[in-house]
Design a protein around this motif. Structure first.
Motif, mmCIF file in Angstrom:
data_model
loop_
_atom_site.group_PDB
_atom_site.id
_atom_site.type_symbol
_atom_site.label_atom_id
_atom_site.label_comp_id
_atom_site.label_asym_id
_atom_site.label_seq_id
_atom_site.Cartn_x
_atom_site.Cartn_y
_atom_site.Cartn_z
ATOM 1 N N THR A 269 -2.526 1.460 9.422
ATOM 2 C CA THR A 269 -2.579 2.071 7.827
ATOM 3 C C THR A 269 -3.611 3.123 8.176
ATOM 4 O OG1 THR A 269 -1.303 0.227 7.006
ATOM 5 C CG2 THR A 269 -3.043 0.776 5.478
ATOM 6 N N ARG A 270 -4.410 2.499 8.816
ATOM 7 C CA ARG A 270 -6.269 2.975 9.144
ATOM 8 C C ARG A 270 -5.960 4.168 9.724
ATOM 9 N NH1 ARG A 270 -11.328 -0.834 10.196
ATOM 10 N NH2 ARG A 270 -12.274 0.917 9.569
ATOM 11 N N ARG A 272 -3.413 6.534 9.200
ATOM 12 C CA ARG A 272 -2.568 7.224 8.543
ATOM 13 C C ARG A 272 -3.463 7.649 7.896
ATOM 14 N NH1 ARG A 272 0.766 6.845 3.788
ATOM 15 N NH2 ARG A 272 2.807 8.016 4.447
ATOM 16 N N SER A 273 -3.942 7.079 7.212
ATOM 17 C CA SER A 273 -5.314 7.838 6.464
ATOM 18 C C SER A 273 -6.965 8.634 7.095
ATOM 19 C CB SER A 273 -6.101 6.466 5.241
ATOM 20 O OG SER A 273 -5.608 5.882 4.813
ATOM 21 N N THR A 299 6.258 1.705 5.487
ATOM 22 C CA THR A 299 5.831 2.816 5.836
ATOM 23 C C THR A 299 5.859 3.231 6.247
ATOM 24 O OG1 THR A 299 3.382 1.187 4.744
ATOM 25 C CG2 THR A 299 2.875 4.046 4.944
ATOM 26 N N SER A 326 4.039 12.632 4.003
ATOM 27 C CA SER A 326 3.011 13.160 3.962
ATOM 28 C C SER A 326 2.052 13.954 5.265
ATOM 29 C CB SER A 326 1.866 12.342 4.158
ATOM 30 O OG SER A 326 0.756 12.319 4.830
ATOM 31 N N THR A 328 0.053 14.070 7.423
ATOM 32 C CA THR A 328 -0.817 14.064 7.819
ATOM 33 C C THR A 328 -0.445 12.412 8.650
ATOM 34 O OG1 THR A 328 -1.750 11.967 5.624
ATOM 35 C CG2 THR A 328 -2.829 13.945 5.869
#
Length: 424
Positions: A269-270, A272-273, A299, A326, A328
């Protein structure tokens, strides 16, 4: 670099010559040449085409004169690496063999056509030392295994039409470009140097993060140990060092090795951002979650580009398409479906066992090592491992260092004995 590329292409040409053996040729009995007489058991003895190829090589396959250097003893580790592309080393324990002279003219005609075609008539490489080639053999085997997997895809279906070698070579290269794009293994371009704020979105850096921005990064393989209290910003500090290595061309991505699936999910999750800041604004970097239950992560399931199989160019995905993932966080279906290949993504977050399997005698371990070959290995919560896993980690670090690659170790409570052993 040109000589190394030529050498790898030559090894790729050689990797499947074992398919000239009678035991493989008889798989299509309708194509068995009448001139060779009837198929019989004596002619069909073999050990499988990887081992048969090695046996043929040992008996003296005729190479074009410009490529005779390949027969030097020092290249033997690379030849073995090329033949052993089915997930395990070549081991020939004797026993019944076949008549390798049966198809010798065919093999030599094939090599005479193909070897000059893929790397010209020049002598393609200088002889390297055996120890260098032993080390390179891990990467060569992983790379040729990857090429073999991609080359077995739907883009390369068998055609009965007759081609000149040069005609088919041009056709195959065009198909290969599409196949590599579909697989999602094309390397993304790294971003140029960004500020701490641009990279992390944070205005103020902690002392550790300031150190990570300013410390001089020595040449050669790096071991960076980040040890500080929980909440000190070790992950961002590691991201800064990773970005600096990527921006200077010393790495192409990273694998974040975590102790559990839960911590791997959180790191995914980290990342991904954060992944967009590591790469050029025009790039479409791939991000993978690598553990045995990754498909249960909602996700990650949403980020997998199932549509890549029908659209090999991610650039063509409409910017206003609400269904599109996304930009990213993208991952091809091919990478997501195979944990052995998952380390080939630009950035990966997963459990540490996915990397450790590369240094264990596991099937296709070299494919995992090829994925790590140009990456920074980031080992988080290094204090969490028992003695057994720690010993495996030491061996993985040895291979990282031997390959000139970099490792970042993060911990809040690393034992001094472990720190010293990591450094040693």
């Amino acid at each position: 670099e040109e000589a190394a590329t030529d050498l790898l292409a030559c090894l790729a040409v050689l990797h499947d010559i074992g398919k000239f053996a009678p035991c493989f040729q008889q798989k299509a009995p309708d194509c068995w040449p009448d001139e060779l007489g009837d198929i019989n058991d004596d002619r069909l003895a073999g050990k499988g085409h990887p081992t048969d190829g090695w046996m043929m090589w040992q008996r003296g396959i005729g190479l074009p004169k410009s490529h005779n250097a390949l027969s030097a003893t020092s290249f033997e580790p690379l030849i073995l690496a090329a033949f052993g592309h089915h997930g395990r080393p070549i081991v020939y324990d004797g026993g019944q063999t076949f008549n390798s002279k049966l198809f010798q003219p065919s093999i030599e005609a094939c090599l005479a056509d193909l070897l000059p075609l893929v790397c010209g008539d020049r002598a393609p490489f200088a002889e390297a030392g055996r120890s260098q080639n032993q080390l390179a053999s891990w990467w060569v085997n992983g790379t040729l295994t990857l090429a073999d997997w991609i080359g077995s895809g739907s883009e390369f279906v068998y055609e009965s039409g007759e081609y000149l070698a040069a005609e088919y070579w041009a056709l195959a290269k065009a198909r290969a470009s599409v196949a590599v794009a579909k697989a999602g293994v094309a390397q993304s371009r790294s971003a140029t140097r960004r500020t701490f704020c641009e990279l992390t979105g944070k205005e103020h850096a902690t002392p550790m993060q300031q150190w990570a921005e300013s410390v001089e990064l020595a040449t050669g393989p790096l071991l960076v140990i980040l040890e500080d209290v929980t909440g000190s910003g070790k992950t961002e500090a590691a991201q800064v060092i990773l970005h600096r290595l990527m921006a200077s061309g010393r790495a192409s991505g990273a694998y974040w090795a975590m102790p559990t699936q839960a911590t791997a999910n959180a790191m995914y999750t980290r990342q991904r951002s954060a992944i967009a800041q590591l790469f050029d604004d025009t790039a479409k970097p791939s991000l993978v979650l690598a553990h045995s239950q990754s498909r249960l992560h909602p996700t990650f399931r949403g980020d997998v580009l199932a549509g890549v199989a029908d659209n090999p160019d991610p650039e063509e995905i409409a910017a206003d398409d609400e269904e599109a993932p996304s930009s990213t966080a993208m991952c091809s279906e091919w990478l997501a479906d195979n944990r052995r290949a998952s380390l080939l993504a630009d950035v990966g977050a997963g459990t540490i066992d996915q990397a450790l399997l590369g240094i264990l005698p596991s099937s296709f371990n070299t494919l995992r090592l090829a994925g790590l070959a140009d990456k920074v290995l980031v080992v988080d919560e290094a204090h969490a491992y028992d003695a057994y896993v720690a010993e495996e980690l030491y061996q993985l670090l040895r291979l990282q260092a031997a390959n000139g690659r970099h490792t970042i170790v993060l911990s809040a409570t690393l034992r001094e004995a472990d720190r010293k052993k990591f450094a040693r």
